[in-house]
Design an enzyme around this catalytic site. Structure first.
Site, PDB file in Angstrom:
ATOM      1  N   GLY B 265       0.838  -1.185   0.000  1.00 31.77           N
ATOM      2  CA  GLY B 265       0.000   0.000   0.000  1.00 31.77           C
ATOM      3  C   GLY B 265       0.881   1.246   0.000  1.00 31.77           C
ATOM      4  N   VAL B 266       0.252   2.391   0.145  1.00 35.46           N
ATOM      5  CA  VAL B 266       1.031   3.622   0.158  1.00 35.46           C
ATOM      6  C   VAL B 266       0.998   4.218   1.560  1.00 35.46           C
ATOM      7  CG1 VAL B 266       0.746   4.099  -2.285  1.00 35.46           C
ATOM      8  CG2 VAL B 266      -0.996   4.877  -0.685  1.00 35.46           C
ATOM      9  N   SER B 268       3.261   6.199   4.954  1.00 39.98           N
ATOM     10  CA  SER B 268       4.583   6.203   5.583  1.00 39.98           C
ATOM     11  C   SER B 268       5.019   4.814   6.052  1.00 39.98           C
ATOM     12  CB  SER B 268       4.612   7.204   6.734  1.00 39.98           C
ATOM     13  OG  SER B 268       3.477   7.030   7.546  1.00 39.98           O
ATOM     14  N   VAL B 269       4.066   4.011   6.541  1.00 40.76           N
ATOM     15  CA  VAL B 269       4.452   2.668   6.972  1.00 40.76           C
ATOM     16  C   VAL B 269       4.894   1.838   5.763  1.00 40.76           C
ATOM     17  CG1 VAL B 269       3.661   0.513   8.006  1.00 40.76           C
ATOM     18  CG2 VAL B 269       2.992   2.691   9.017  1.00 40.76           C
ATOM     19  N   GLU B 290       0.166  -1.870  -7.103  1.00 47.05           N
ATOM     20  CA  GLU B 290      -0.585  -0.813  -7.783  1.00 47.05           C
ATOM     21  C   GLU B 290       0.327   0.352  -8.150  1.00 47.05           C
ATOM     22  OE1 GLU B 290      -4.883  -1.192  -5.542  1.00 47.05           O
ATOM     23  OE2 GLU B 290      -3.469   0.338  -4.926  1.00 47.05           O
TER      24      GLU B 290
HETATM   25  C1  COA Z   1      -5.308   3.448   6.536  1.00 48.33           C
HETATM   26  C2  COA Z   1      -4.739   4.732   5.964  1.00 48.33           C
HETATM   27  C3  COA Z   1      -5.794   5.828   6.065  1.00 48.33           C
HETATM   28  C4  COA Z   1      -3.501   5.121   6.767  1.00 48.33           C
HETATM   29  O1  COA Z   1      -2.877   6.177   6.121  1.00 48.33           O
HETATM   30  P1  COA Z   1      -1.726   7.047   6.830  1.00 48.33           P
HETATM   31  O2  COA Z   1      -1.456   8.195   5.964  1.00 48.33           O
HETATM   32  O3  COA Z   1      -0.622   6.138   7.201  1.00 48.33           O
HETATM   33  O4  COA Z   1      -2.563   7.456   8.109  1.00 48.33           O
HETATM   34  P2  COA Z   1      -2.288   8.383   9.345  1.00 48.33           P
HETATM   35  O5  COA Z   1      -1.608   7.635  10.423  1.00 48.33           O
HETATM   36  O6  COA Z   1      -1.706   9.667   8.886  1.00 48.33           O
HETATM   37  O7  COA Z   1      -3.786   8.637   9.778  1.00 48.33           O
HETATM   38  C5  COA Z   1      -4.689   9.314   8.988  1.00 48.33           C
HETATM   39  C6  COA Z   1      -5.755   9.932   9.876  1.00 48.33           C
HETATM   40  O8  COA Z   1      -6.445   8.905  10.544  1.00 48.33           O
HETATM   41  C7  COA Z   1      -6.380   9.095  11.946  1.00 48.33           C
HETATM   42  N1  COA Z   1      -6.354   7.787  12.571  1.00 48.33           N
HETATM   43  C8  COA Z   1      -5.428   6.837  12.418  1.00 48.33           C
HETATM   44  N2  COA Z   1      -5.758   5.758  13.155  1.00 48.33           N
HETATM   45  C9  COA Z   1      -6.927   6.053  13.750  1.00 48.33           C
HETATM   46  C10 COA Z   1      -7.789   5.329  14.616  1.00 48.33           C
HETATM   47  N3  COA Z   1      -7.486   4.091  15.001  1.00 48.33           N
HETATM   48  N4  COA Z   1      -8.918   5.906  15.037  1.00 48.33           N
HETATM   49  C11 COA Z   1      -9.238   7.159  14.653  1.00 48.33           C
HETATM   50  N5  COA Z   1      -8.464   7.884  13.830  1.00 48.33           N
HETATM   51  C12 COA Z   1      -7.312   7.338  13.388  1.00 48.33           C
HETATM   52  C13 COA Z   1      -5.114   9.868  12.141  1.00 48.33           C
HETATM   53  O9  COA Z   1      -5.124  10.507  13.375  1.00 48.33           O
HETATM   54  C14 COA Z   1      -5.195  10.814  10.983  1.00 48.33           C
HETATM   55  O10 COA Z   1      -6.203  11.769  11.271  1.00 48.33           O
HETATM   56  P3  COA Z   1      -6.122  13.288  10.818  1.00 48.33           P
HETATM   57  O11 COA Z   1      -6.274  13.251   9.323  1.00 48.33           O
HETATM   58  O12 COA Z   1      -7.264  13.928  11.512  1.00 48.33           O
HETATM   59  O13 COA Z   1      -4.770  13.729  11.278  1.00 48.33           O
HETATM   60  C15 COA Z   1      -4.330   4.526   4.470  1.00 48.33           C
HETATM   61  O14 COA Z   1      -3.280   3.615   4.397  1.00 48.33           O
HETATM   62  C16 COA Z   1      -5.495   4.031   3.628  1.00 48.33           C
HETATM   63  O15 COA Z   1      -6.286   4.806   3.142  1.00 48.33           O
HETATM   64  N6  COA Z   1      -5.625   2.704   3.475  1.00 48.33           N
HETATM   65  C17 COA Z   1      -6.762   2.084   2.814  1.00 48.33           C
HETATM   66  C18 COA Z   1      -6.643   1.922   1.333  1.00 48.33           C
HETATM   67  C19 COA Z   1      -5.399   1.294   0.926  1.00 48.33           C
HETATM   68  O16 COA Z   1      -4.983   0.319   1.513  1.00 48.33           O
HETATM   69  N7  COA Z   1      -4.798   1.902  -0.082  1.00 48.33           N
HETATM   70  C20 COA Z   1      -3.484   1.519  -0.563  1.00 48.33           C
HETATM   71  C21 COA Z   1      -3.434   0.222  -1.224  1.00 48.33           C
HETATM   72  S1  COA Z   1      -4.621   0.102  -2.404  1.00 48.33           S
END
Ligand code: COA
Ligand code: COA
Lengths: 500, 500
Positions: B265-266, B268-269, B290
């Site tokens: 996926g995309v 930071s992790v 992707e």
């Molecule tokens: C899951 C996903 C959102 C994480 O993305 P990220 O950029 O690493 O996420 P972050 O840690 O910055 O968190 C994003 C937001 O969610 C919030 N958040 C993270 N975990 C949370 C939780 N358990 N409960 C509530 N909010 C949470 C963060 O605080 C942040 O909020 P903000 O925008 O108000 O600051 C992202 O990977 C995603 O959209 N995944 C689903 C689709 C996917 O897998 N796409 C890629 C392959 S196709």
């Protein structure tokens, strides 16, 4: 003649009693068996094992892996005697269901297409013994399965030893109905070369070999198939809506005149749907499904359906008579495949299967609970419904709009367990009507599901929830988290979801 | 030289300004565009459309369909001007996210592999215009896409008219990187003949034809790629656990030395994981994914990875320089495919992809929420995570164990939205550790998830919930329905999930 059934001389010497064969099963083993929908599962050996444990009080706890549900001789007896420690991937037996829900065993609810694959990848641990019901064993020691294929080929491949139950009540003429093809593991896997439901791509037997067969038990216990309930008014109305929907799709040019390959779940609604198709004007149908029941034999007999591919055949007692009498004819119209093929995403998506499955409950946003009543009580399992739904051309779920004499709404604010998510469910049908969710956002879905599918008794409450949820801060999937599961909670406390 | 980019004389006369082309877009239309992860999406025409609506106050409300996320010129501008009425299937733009969550548009969150298929089946309504960013148009009027393929081939096929944005900032040398293969609709679909990630099976251009092209706009606006955050300590620890896990699988013989094709996926992790692989001892890796980002270019450059197949390439500003300089070399190591192929269950399952995706939250039974914060607030969408997860050899989800400075536990009793169910999730990894869920029942999963993945601050509360839930009547998936979502509710009320 036993020689017709056991065609290798050496193997004749491995025929033994069920009691002797059952001695091979030890505490801590994982046992993989044939069987898919009470059909083609081993019966004599598990009965002997249960009897022994009952008599000796011996401690035996095993992992029991099957294709899908099996009969009472296996799931029932082994759970009533406390022998099952772990169970996967599906069951429909009352004893093991209670046993699971009471914490007696650990039950692992899996997509049926995943089971053989995970077994081969080594993700389910070692399989010590495979027990396979067969109609015969070839000269080379290969196994000709009876009425179900399921995971048998994989369990045989992965097991250290194999016990074969030759069931003489199963007609030898079943030989030739099975088509066994097992994909290699990645990175060596090839395309599965099925482009039409009636294509044979494999062998008529399960590859095993003489050496692997540790015991052969001869039995004639018949498959313990549960009789189907007669079709009630609700099921008939659901079936009517479903057929209207399919006709509408044909009219709109989104489905061909003879539809696309049909998959149908089991149960009374599924039965009503197939009966409805029999009366419909559709012709030249084909089925790519799991289980072939009486109603599918009716479709084949009438000429409405040309061909059916499945992984098991489960006729009722009367259906069995007809099946046996006409087995040569049916062999030209039926193929039984391993569930790794019958349920394979690759093939389902390529063929464009119309998936018709049954839900316990649906929520206003289109999520489906197929397995856990009140989030915790296992009913049967997800079965193949996920394999078919996610990869279908059109995915349909049916459910009566209420349960428990109207005290439960099957349409709720949030399902108490999620098996199929909003991303996978295209159409929901109750006796009230059809909600076509394709192309709709969550809020648009909520409107049609409440309007078309909910029971009038619960519509006002659902509308009220949806309205209040929309006044919350986040409006993509409006929910009131403190209330979302309160309907279930109310039923558990008061015996009804109603508030009046 | 424009003739290098527009190789058909007749088409040269259809070059016009973005303003003129934007006039083709009318209220009520569905528009399908190129674009997948802010990359290769049209920019000039949407900017012109937004400008006009801002200036004239004209009412234009459209359906906007894309491959996946697109840049601010499209999602941002069109939502800030209220032009988007319906949006699918994915977005990562702040403006449209807020717009969606405030109820400004109806957002439909779809599996990315489903989008082209449903468009072709007619399930998404008519597509009036396709707007495709390209590096060139061939003599025959076929389109050579820029940095993303996504749904472009299908939108072109289904649309009444096509607008091409020739982007001169995109190197013409991209020609030859795309491999366009579009499966037929059932019942005529054939196996997709990919058995290795580096196989080309299609054409280097999107079939269109001179007649369908209604307008050509020439622009040089560069892809608005968001810079990646530097890798933090938490991400690095997650990455470390993940690589340890993969090494362990190799040692156990469940994965080959060079692993299996990787999907990532995309975010930071994901970035940290790929960086971790660069430092690992793995070699001869291949990717079937992707999006190809900087960290994947690093893997290719270092020789650690031999090949990458994706549907878009999204380098950072610095990555872009390197990419352009070495594009001939990269063309031998990268294939860009339509998302119907990059995300296809058939191919993913055949190749045995290792799927690594990011979760918002996970619950103690292994369900994953990837999309909706507190059940209602859309973040980005499910994207391809479902396509990969369900069909993977091994499916892995990563998440930090807490969010919002530790006030939120990412491990909860029940997720507030379900994208990936207990049936699909094999491994969960947080900075605390790894929960390997393969072969485990719900209760067994709860134990390892709480033990290995939960943050110490929340472990006692999770254990307490699990323990009390187990004293309930039904013990398959023990829940207390009145409490299952209370953690989220508490955060919304008090700003923390903590109770001390
Ligand atoms: C899951 C996903 C959102 C994480 O993305 P990220 O950029 O690493 O996420 P972050 O840690 O910055 O968190 C994003 C937001 O969610 C919030 N958040 C993270 N975990 C949370 C939780 N358990 N409960 C509530 N909010 C949470 C963060 O605080 C942040 O909020 P903000 O925008 O108000 O600051 C992202 O990977 C995603 O959209 N995944 C689903 C689709 C996917 O897998 N796409 C890629 C392959 S196709
Ligand atoms: C969903 C499913 C359980 C329905 O089966 P069925 O036999 O038509 O179900 P019934 O209407 O008899 O209901 C079964 C039980 O669930 C209860 N029930 C049904 N809807 C309910 C609801 N919304 N809430 C609570 N309980 C409900 C019934 O009251 C009944 O309870 P009981 O055993 O205490 O009497 C069954 O189709 C199934 O297991 N599906 C999932 C797997 C699958 O699709 N398999 C086939 C294809 S692979």
């Amino acid at each position: 003649m036993l020689e017709d059934r056991i065609r290798n001389k050496e193997l004749l010497s491995r025929v033994m009693s069920a009691e002797e064969a059952a001695m091979l099963i030890k505490d801590g083993m994982n046992i993989g068996t044939s069987g898919f929908t009470p059909s083609g599962y081993p019966k004599a050996v598990p009965l002997a094992l249960a009897k022994r444990v009952r008599e000796t009080g011996e401690r035996i706890r095993i992992g029991l892996f099957t294709g899908a549900s099996v009969g009472d001789e296996l799931d029932g007896e082994l759970s009533r005697t406390g022998i099952i420690a772990k169970r996967l991937p599906y069951q429909t037996n009352e004893s093991i269901r209670d046993y699971t829900n009471n914490g007696g065993c650990e039950f692992l609810d899996m997509h049926l297409s995943h089971v053989p694959q995970y077994a081969k990848y080594g993700f389910l641990g070692k399989i010590d013994i495979a027990i396979i019901e067969a109609v015969a064993i070839t000269e080379e020691g290969h196994i000709i399965p009876s009425t179900s294929i399921g995971c048998s080929p994989t369990f045989v491949q992965m097991a250290e030893k194999v016990i074969v139950e030759i069931n003489t009540s199963q007609p030898l003429d079943l030989e030739g109905m099975a088509d066994i093809y097992i994909p290699d593991n990645p990175p060596n896997r090839k395309p599965i070369p099925i482009e039409r439901v009636d294509q044979r791509i494999g062998k008529p037997y399960i590859t095993c070999g003489v050496d692997k067969i540790a015991a052969i038990v001869v039995t004639d216990i018949i498959d313990n198939v549960r009789p189907l309930a007669p079709i009630d008014d609700i099921s008939e109305r659901i079936s009517g809506h479903l057929i209207d929907f399919l006709e509408h799709e044909v009219k709109k040019g989104r489905l061909p005149q003879n539809l696309l390959p049909l998959q149908s779940g089991v149960g009374s609604v599924a039965n009503a749907v197939l009966a409805g198709l029999l009366k419909s004007k559709f012709e030249n149908l084909v089925c790519y499904t799991e289980v072939i029941q009486d109603s599918m034999l009716d479709l084949l007999d009438s000429g409405k359906a040309l061909f059916a591919s499945g992984t098991s055949i489960t006729p009722s007692q009367e259906g069995l008579v007809r099946f046996k009498e006409n087995i040569k004819k049916y062999k030209e119209k039926i193929i039984l495949r391993p569930q790794e093929i019958s349920n394979n995403p690759e093939v389902i998506r390529r063929l464009g299967v119309i998936a018709m499955n049954t839900a316990i409950e649906a929520d206003i946003y289109g999520n489906i609970n197929s397995t856990n009543i009140f989030g915790s009580r296992m009913m049967n399992g997800i079965g193949g419904s996920g394999d078919f739904t996610r990869n279908a051309y059109i995915s349909i779920f049916t459910t009566p709009s209420t349960a428990k004499n109207g005290d439960i709404s099957s349409i709720v604010p949030m399902v108490s367990h999620h098996d199929h998510t909003e991303h996978d469910v295209m159409v929901i049908i109750t006796e009230q009507g059809v909600a076509d969710l394709r192309g709709l956002s969550p809020k648009e879905r909520a409107k049609v599901i409440i309007e078309n599918c909910a029971h009038p008794d619960f519509k006002p409450m659902l509308k009220d929830y949806f309205k209040r949820a929309q006044s919350g801060k986040y409006k993509h999937i409006p929910h009131i988290l403190s209330e979302a599961l309160s309907w279930h909670h109310r039923f558990l406390k008061t015996g009804t979801m109603k508030i009046w």
